[in-house]
Design an enzyme around this catalytic site. Structure first.
Site, PDB file in Angstrom:
ATOM      1  N   LYS A   1       0.753  -1.308  -0.052  1.00  0.00           N
ATOM      2  CA  LYS A   1       0.080  -0.045   0.034  1.00  0.00           C
ATOM      3  C   LYS A   1       0.866   1.411  -0.047  1.00  0.00           C
ATOM      4  CE  LYS A   1      -2.149  -1.048   3.989  1.00  0.00           C
ATOM      5  NZ  LYS A   1      -1.571  -2.568   4.081  1.00  0.00           N
TER       6      LYS A   1
ATOM      7  N   ARG B   1      -0.806  -9.581  12.872  1.00  0.00           N
ATOM      8  CA  ARG B   1      -1.460  -8.357  12.148  1.00  0.00           C
ATOM      9  C   ARG B   1      -2.370  -9.096  10.830  1.00  0.00           C
ATOM     10  NH1 ARG B   1       4.011  -5.672  10.625  1.00  0.00           N
ATOM     11  NH2 ARG B   1       2.903  -4.525   9.141  1.00  0.00           N
TER      12      ARG B   1
ATOM     13  N   ARG C   1      10.544  -1.312  11.282  1.00  0.00           N
ATOM     14  CA  ARG C   1       9.335  -0.859  12.280  1.00  0.00           C
ATOM     15  C   ARG C   1       9.274  -2.024  13.483  1.00  0.00           C
ATOM     16  NH1 ARG C   1       4.340   0.223   8.391  1.00  0.00           N
ATOM     17  NH2 ARG C   1       3.555  -1.672  10.044  1.00  0.00           N
TER      18      ARG C   1
ATOM     19  N   ARG D   1     -10.548  -0.218   8.472  1.00  0.00           N
ATOM     20  CA  ARG D   1     -10.189  -1.494   8.806  1.00  0.00           C
ATOM     21  C   ARG D   1     -11.180  -2.121   9.314  1.00  0.00           C
ATOM     22  NH1 ARG D   1      -3.967  -2.385   8.686  1.00  0.00           N
ATOM     23  NH2 ARG D   1      -3.292  -0.100   8.117  1.00  0.00           N
TER      24      ARG D   1
END
Ligand code: AP5
Length: 222
Positions: free
Chosen positions: A18, A169, A158, A94
């Protein structure tokens, strides 16, 4: 008269590309890129109460509570640049409740882009991802290596980019994706995200050009 600015959403599993596609889209179409994850990470960096709370959820790969995520995105969408130039919303909504909230506030997208990527590729992309804290650019050790030694030396990873955390996730993503898709069925385009970033962008670019052409045709017939 100036044409209405584009309002686009981009969605897909963690590390489906994305952010990478948003860089390419904004470069060509000058939309305002609004990434829910980036807004949250900026809040964490600021050390605010909301940031501290958000991090607890992000570390577990869960969705941050709506009262934080929804307000943050809404405020950003209301800024003059988003209204003026159009927006590219990344990683939001989401959940069904986030999608409904947006609709209630009057934000309706023209196009919903869904990046489809197989699971084994997602894990490889997460583990190899690196970020340049100076430019904000996204790299991958294998697929998009840094251009210079200087950049390579300053790259960071990250906190939620481990194989273990990406599995969590992904679970969260699978639990919510159908409900979100059902809201935007009639404006969804599915993009094959398994190919190179240039090939993914070529598919998206075709869809955006189509959308602009269609709009021109309808406004011309009025
Ligand atoms: P967020 O930051 O949005 O993370 P995510 O959805 O997991 O997506 P990523 O940023 O990991 O990946 P991406 O799809 O942008 O891929 P990228 O382009 O970097 O969210 C993080 C957390 O914040 C969530 O878990 C949640 O806790 C919270 N949160 C966020 N939004 C929320 C919301 N709305 N509500 C509540 N909580 C929320 O690419 C990945 C890697 O692959 C890179 O290294 C890249 O170089 C490489 N790559 C990309 N495309 C290709 C390609 N075509 N070929 C080869 N390599 C590629």
């Amino acid at each position: 008269a100036k044409p209405e600015p584009l309002k686009i959403m981009i969605s897909g599993a963690p590390a489906s590309g994305k952010g990478t596609q948003c860089e390419l889209i904004t470069k060509k179409y000058q939309l305002v890129h609004i990434a829910a994850g980036d807004l949250l990470r900026a809040e964490i960096a600021r050390g605010s109460d909301n940031g501290r709370r958000a991090k607890e959820y992000m570390e577990k790969g869960q969705l941050v509570p709506d009262e934080i995520a929804v307000m943050m995105v809404k405020e950003r969408l209301l800024k003059p640049d988003s209204k003026e130039n159009g927006w590219l919303l990344d990683g939001y909504p989401r959940s069904f409740s986030q999608a409904s909230a947006l609709k209630e506030f009057g934000f309706e997208p023209d196009l919903f882009i869904l990046l489809e990527v197989s699971e084994d590729i997602l894990v490889e992309r997460v583990v190899g991802r690196r970020l340049d804290p100076v430019t904000g650019k996204i790299y991958h050790l294998k697929y998009s290596p840094p251009e210079t030694e200087e950049i390579a030396a300053r790259l960071t990873q990250r906190f939620d980019d481990t194989e273990e955390k990406v599995k969590l996730r992904l679970q969260t993503h699978h639990q919510n994706v159908e409900a979100v898709l059902s809201m935007y069925e009639d404006i969804t385009v599915k993009i094959n995200g398994n190919v190179s970033k240039e090939e993914v962008f070529a598919q998206i670019d075709r869809e955006l050009k189509n959308l602009i052409e269609q709009r021109k045709a309808t406004s011309g017939s009025l």
